[in-house]
Design an enzyme around this catalytic site. Structure first.
Site, PDB file in Angstrom:
ATOM      1  N   GLY A 213       0.827  -1.202   0.000  1.00 58.09           N
ATOM      2  CA  GLY A 213       0.000   0.000   0.000  1.00 58.09           C
ATOM      3  C   GLY A 213       0.859   1.248   0.000  1.00 58.09           C
ATOM      4  O   GLY A 213       0.455   2.309   0.476  1.00 58.09           O
TER       5      GLY A 213
ATOM      6  N   TYR B 253     -13.606  -4.810   8.306  1.00 59.09           N
ATOM      7  CA  TYR B 253     -12.382  -4.046   8.574  1.00 59.09           C
ATOM      8  C   TYR B 253     -12.004  -4.145  10.050  1.00 59.09           C
ATOM      9  O   TYR B 253     -10.838  -4.375  10.400  1.00 59.09           O
ATOM     10  CB  TYR B 253     -12.611  -2.588   8.180  1.00 59.09           C
ATOM     11  CG  TYR B 253     -11.416  -1.685   8.353  1.00 59.09           C
ATOM     12  CD1 TYR B 253     -10.402  -1.659   7.399  1.00 59.09           C
ATOM     13  CD2 TYR B 253     -11.311  -0.841   9.453  1.00 59.09           C
ATOM     14  CE1 TYR B 253      -9.301  -0.819   7.546  1.00 59.09           C
ATOM     15  CE2 TYR B 253     -10.223  -0.004   9.602  1.00 59.09           C
ATOM     16  CZ  TYR B 253      -9.230   0.012   8.650  1.00 59.09           C
ATOM     17  OH  TYR B 253      -8.141   0.846   8.803  1.00 59.09           O
TER      18      TYR B 253
ATOM     19  N   LYS C 148      -8.503  -5.866  11.602  1.00 59.01           N
ATOM     20  CA  LYS C 148      -7.520  -5.129  12.396  1.00 59.01           C
ATOM     21  C   LYS C 148      -7.389  -5.693  13.809  1.00 59.01           C
ATOM     22  O   LYS C 148      -6.301  -5.718  14.388  1.00 59.01           O
ATOM     23  CB  LYS C 148      -7.884  -3.647  12.442  1.00 59.01           C
ATOM     24  CG  LYS C 148      -7.856  -2.968  11.070  1.00 59.01           C
ATOM     25  CD  LYS C 148      -6.501  -3.119  10.380  1.00 59.01           C
ATOM     26  CE  LYS C 148      -6.448  -2.346   9.070  1.00 59.01           C
ATOM     27  NZ  LYS C 148      -5.141  -2.426   8.399  1.00 59.01           N
TER      28      LYS C 148
ATOM     29  N   ILE D  19      -6.756   9.601  10.689  1.00 59.06           N
ATOM     30  CA  ILE D  19      -5.669  10.162   9.896  1.00 59.06           C
ATOM     31  C   ILE D  19      -6.230  10.653   8.571  1.00 59.06           C
ATOM     32  O   ILE D  19      -6.980   9.933   7.900  1.00 59.06           O
ATOM     33  CB  ILE D  19      -4.570   9.116   9.641  1.00 59.06           C
ATOM     34  CG1 ILE D  19      -4.131   8.466  10.966  1.00 59.06           C
ATOM     35  CG2 ILE D  19      -3.386   9.766   8.930  1.00 59.06           C
ATOM     36  CD1 ILE D  19      -3.557   9.418  11.997  1.00 59.06           C
TER      37      ILE D  19
END
Length: 256
Positions: free
Chosen positions: A15, A158, A162, A191
Site C-alpha cells: 500500500g 475491517y 484489524k 488520519i
C-alpha cells in the site's frame, strides 16, 4: 531520528503508493533505506518509486501486486529482490475499508477485506523470513486501526481484520524472535489520508476531531514517524507491541 539508528537494508511497503504507506516509504527513504513500493496500482507504485529515488538517492522499485491472492506474493518478491540490495523490513499498510454492515455483507466482500488486511501478512512473512533472518535489525510493522478496539457497526470486516492483526502480531513475534526478527503493530487514529478525505467531506465539520484529545485529525507523516522508529535500531528491544498513534482518541471520554 539519526540515519545511524537505521539498518541499511531495504524495506517492502505494501500500500506504499498512497496514504500511510506512502508517508512511511518517504520517512524510510529519507534516512537512506532502500524501499519497494508494493501497491495494486502498478502505474502509481512505479511513479512513487521513481520519485523517491530521485529525491533521496536510494534504491527503489515499484511493484504492482494484488494481495487478495496469496499466489501474487512470490512474483512480487522476486521482482523486489532483483532490484534492492537486501531486504530487512516489511510494512504492511495495504488495506481495504468496506463500510457494509453485517446485515448487508456478502461472503465475497468479507473475504476481500480479510484477505488483503489480514491473511496476506502471515504469507508474506512466510516467504520473507529467510531473507529477514540474514539482516541484522530486521523488523516488521503492521498497520492496525483504532477500529480494532472501538466498536464500529458500519465496518465489521475491517474491524475484524484489524483486531485479528493485533493478535496475529503477538503470535508472529513469539515465532520470529527465534530468528532475531521483531514485529510490532501501529494503531492509527483518525488520519487524513486520501481514503478518508471523501468521508470527511461527506460528514459535518468536526465529526472526527470531536473525540480526539488533541482536537485534530492526524497526518500520515505522524504515523510514518512511528513506523520508522519501530523499524530502527532505536526500537531494538521492542517486539509484540502495539504503538497507538491516535491523538488520544481511544482513551478519550469526549462525546463522539
Amino acid at each position: 531520528m539519526s540515519k545511524s539508528a537505521n539498518p541499511g537494508s531495504g524495506v517492502i511497503i505494501t500500500g506504499g503508493a498512497s496514504g500511510i504507506g506512502l508517508a512511511s516509504a518517504e520517512a524510510l527513504a529519507e534516512v537512506g533505506r532502500p524501499v519497494a513500493i508494493w501497491d495494486i496500482n502498478t502505474e502509481r507504485s512505479v511513479a512513487v518509486a521513481a520519485d523517491l529515488a530521485d529525491r533521496f538517492g536510494v534504491a527503489t522499485v515499484g511493484v504492482g501486486v494484488d494481495l487478495s491472492a496469496m499466489a501474487n506474493i512470490a512474483p512480487a518478491l522476486e521482482q523486489t529482490r532483483a532490484a534492492l540490495p537486501s531486504i530487512g523490513g516489511l510494512v504492511h499498510a495495504a488495506g481495504i475499508s468496506l463500510a457494509v454492515p453485517v446485515a448487508e455483507m456478502t461472503e465475497a466482500q468479507w473475504d476481500a477485506v480479510l484477505n488483503v488486511n489480514l491473511k496476506a501478512l502471515p504469507f508474506m512473512v512466510q516467504q520473507l523470513r529467510s531473507l529477514l533472518a540474514t539482516q541484522p535489525g530486521s523488523a516488521i510493522v503492521a498497520i492496525a486501526s483504532i477500529n480494532a478496539t472501538l466498536g464500529n457497526q458500519m465496518n465489521p470486516a475491517y474491524t475484524a481484520s484489524k483486531g485479528g492483526m493485533l493478535s496475529l502480531v503477538r503470535s508472529l513475534a513469539d515465532d520470529l524472535a527465534r530468528d532475531g526478527i521483531r514485529i510490532n503493530s501501529v494503531t492509527p487514529g483518525y488520519i487524513l489520508t486520501p481514503m478518508m478525505q471523501p468521508v470527511v467531506e461527506h460528514l459535518e465539520p468536526g465529526h472526527f476531531e470531536r473525540p480526539v484529545m488533541l482536537g485534530r485529525m492526524g497526518a500520515p507523516r505522524e504515523v510514518a514517524s512511528a513506523v520508522r522508529f519501530l523499524l530502527s535500531d532505536d526500537a531494538s528491544y521492542i517486539t509484540a507491541a502495539e504503538l497507538v498513534v491516535d491523538g488520544g482518541t481511544i482513551a478519550s471520554q469526549r462525546t463522539r
